[in-house]
Design an enzyme around this catalytic site. Sequence first.
Site, PDB file in Angstrom:
ATOM      1  N   LYS A  74       0.873  -1.184   0.000  1.00 10.74           N
ATOM      2  CA  LYS A  74       0.000   0.000   0.000  1.00 10.74           C
ATOM      3  C   LYS A  74       0.904   1.226   0.000  1.00 10.74           C
ATOM      4  CE  LYS A  74      -3.915   1.976   2.602  1.00 10.74           C
ATOM      5  NZ  LYS A  74      -4.832   1.788   3.748  1.00 10.74           N
ATOM      6  N   SER A 149      -9.750   1.960   2.685  1.00 12.15           N
ATOM      7  CA  SER A 149      -8.850   2.691   1.848  1.00 12.15           C
ATOM      8  C   SER A 149      -7.829   1.807   1.130  1.00 12.15           C
ATOM      9  CB  SER A 149      -8.084   3.726   2.692  1.00 12.15           C
ATOM     10  OG  SER A 149      -7.292   3.076   3.665  1.00 12.15           O
ATOM     11  N   SER A 173     -10.155  -0.371   6.881  1.00 12.87           N
ATOM     12  CA  SER A 173      -9.551  -0.255   5.552  1.00 12.87           C
ATOM     13  C   SER A 173      -8.845  -1.486   5.016  1.00 12.87           C
ATOM     14  CB  SER A 173      -8.569   0.907   5.519  1.00 12.87           C
ATOM     15  OG  SER A 173      -9.273   2.096   5.346  1.00 12.87           O
TER      16      SER A 173
END
Length: 482
Positions: A74, A149, A173
Site C-alpha cells: 500500500k 482505503s 480499511s
Amino acid sequence: MSSSIAQLAQALRERKTSATELTGQAIAAAKNRAGLNALITLDETGALAAAGRADAVLARDGASALAGIPFAHKDIFCTNGLRTTCASRMLNHFVPPYDATVVEKLAGAHAVSIGKANMDEFAMGSSNENSFHGPVKNPWDTARVPGGSSGGSAALVAAGVVPFATGTDTGGSIRQPAAFCGVTGLKPTYGRVSRFGMIAFASSLDCGGMLARGAEDCAHVLAAMAGHDVRDATSANRAVDDYVGALSKSLQGLRIGIAREYFGAGIDAGVGAAVQDSLKQYEKLGATLVDISLPNAALAIPAYYVIAPAEASSNLARYDGVRYGHRCADPKSLEDLYTRTRAEGFGAEVKRRILVGTYALSAGYYDAYYLRAQRVRRLIANDFGEAFKTVDVIAGPTTPTVAFKLGEKNADPLAMYAEDVNTVAVNLAGLPAISLPAGFSAGMPVGLQLIAPAFEEAHLLNAAHQFQLATDWHARTPEGAA
Ligand code: GLN
C-alpha cells in the site's frame, strides 16, 4: 496468480519456477490490468533486482516461505528511494530516505515488491474514490468500487496480479475492501505490527496488516510482519505466535458470539443470508453459536468519526510546505505558504477531516466531543471484554452491503461513513479481526468478519483457515483474473 503462497513456495523450491519468472508474471499482469488503476507506482527495475536476490537465496537451503513471492505495498508504507504518495498531491513527489519496518521485514524475508498500491488519500475513505491518482475499479464489476482505503491492494489480489498485498486498517480499511473484492484481510491487534514508517492517519487506531486470497497466506505474511520494534513506542513487546502452526487445529467446541447489533437494520438481506449460511458451515465444523449483545455498538461510528479526525488533524499539521511534500509557488508570507500549500495539497475529504478534528479538539469543544468520544471508546472496549467472557470469537457481516457503484456515495459523506458500521469498533478497542469471503449477493462477494481478543491472531487465522478448507468462496476469482 491464483496459487497460494504455500503452493508458489513449493514450486520455487522444486525449481519449477523462479522468483524472476514469478515477478515477470506479476509485472505483466499488473500492466495487463492497468485499467483497474490499482497501482500508483510499478517498480519494475526494483522488483527484478529483488527477484534476482531472492533467486540467489532460494538456491541455498532455509529460505523463508515468502522468498521470491511477488506482492505490492500500500502506498502508505515508506520505501527508501521509491516514491511514496499516500495517494495525496501533498506527497506526490515524496521519496522517503528510509524504509518502514514492515517494508524492511518483508524485504528481509525476500518477498518481492512490485510497487505501490493505490488507496484513499491518507487512508481516509471507504471506496478508494478519494485518491489523487483516481479511483480503483473492483475486478468483479468495474463499475463498482473496490472498497477503501486499501482498495488497490484488494483489487490486485482479487485480479490475481499478486498473491498478497500489504494494507492498513484504521477503521476497516483492510477488512472492508477485502469483503468487497472477495479476498481475505487481517487487521492485527493494535501494536502487533510496527507503525514505524507507516504514514500516520490516526495514531491510536492505525494498524498494518495484509490482504491475500486465504487465511493460510495471511498467516505466512503476518509471521514475517509482526514483532516488537524499538522505533515504535506503541509496538507490543511480546513474542510472536506460531500463526502457521496453529492453522490446522480443529474448531470443535469453538464458541462463536453472534452479536445481534451486527445484524440490525441497514444490513442488506443478501449479505445477511450469506453470512448466516457461513455460520451454519461453522456449526458443521464443530462450533457453537451463542447470542450475545454489544450494547454500545451504535456509538462506534460517532465516536470513531470524532477521534479519527481529531488525531488526523494533529498528524497532518506536519504538511506545512516547509520540510517536505508539496509547496505552493511564490509564497508571499509564512501564512500564505501554509494556507496555499494545504489548500492545494489536500483533497476534499482530508480537508473535511482536518476541519472536524480541529473543531473537536478546540478549547471550547474538547470536553463535549473529544473527551466524550474517548469515554465512549472505553464503553465499547468493555462491551467486547464482557462478550469474550463467554465466547472465543465474535462473527458478523464485515459490511452492510456489497460493493456499491462508483459515484454512488461520494457526494454523501454520512452514507459513506455508515459503511464502517461493523468495522470501526474493533479499532476503537484495539482488537484483531479478519474478513473472509463468505458467498455472494447479487453477483458480488460478501465478507464474514471474525473478531478475537487482543493478540489472538492465531485463533482467528485458524478459524478462517478451517472454514476455507471446507468452502471455496476464497478460491473464486473474477473473470479475467491472472
Ligand atoms: N473508512 C474509514 C475512514 O474513512 C476507515 C479508514 C481506514 O481504516 N483507514 O476513516
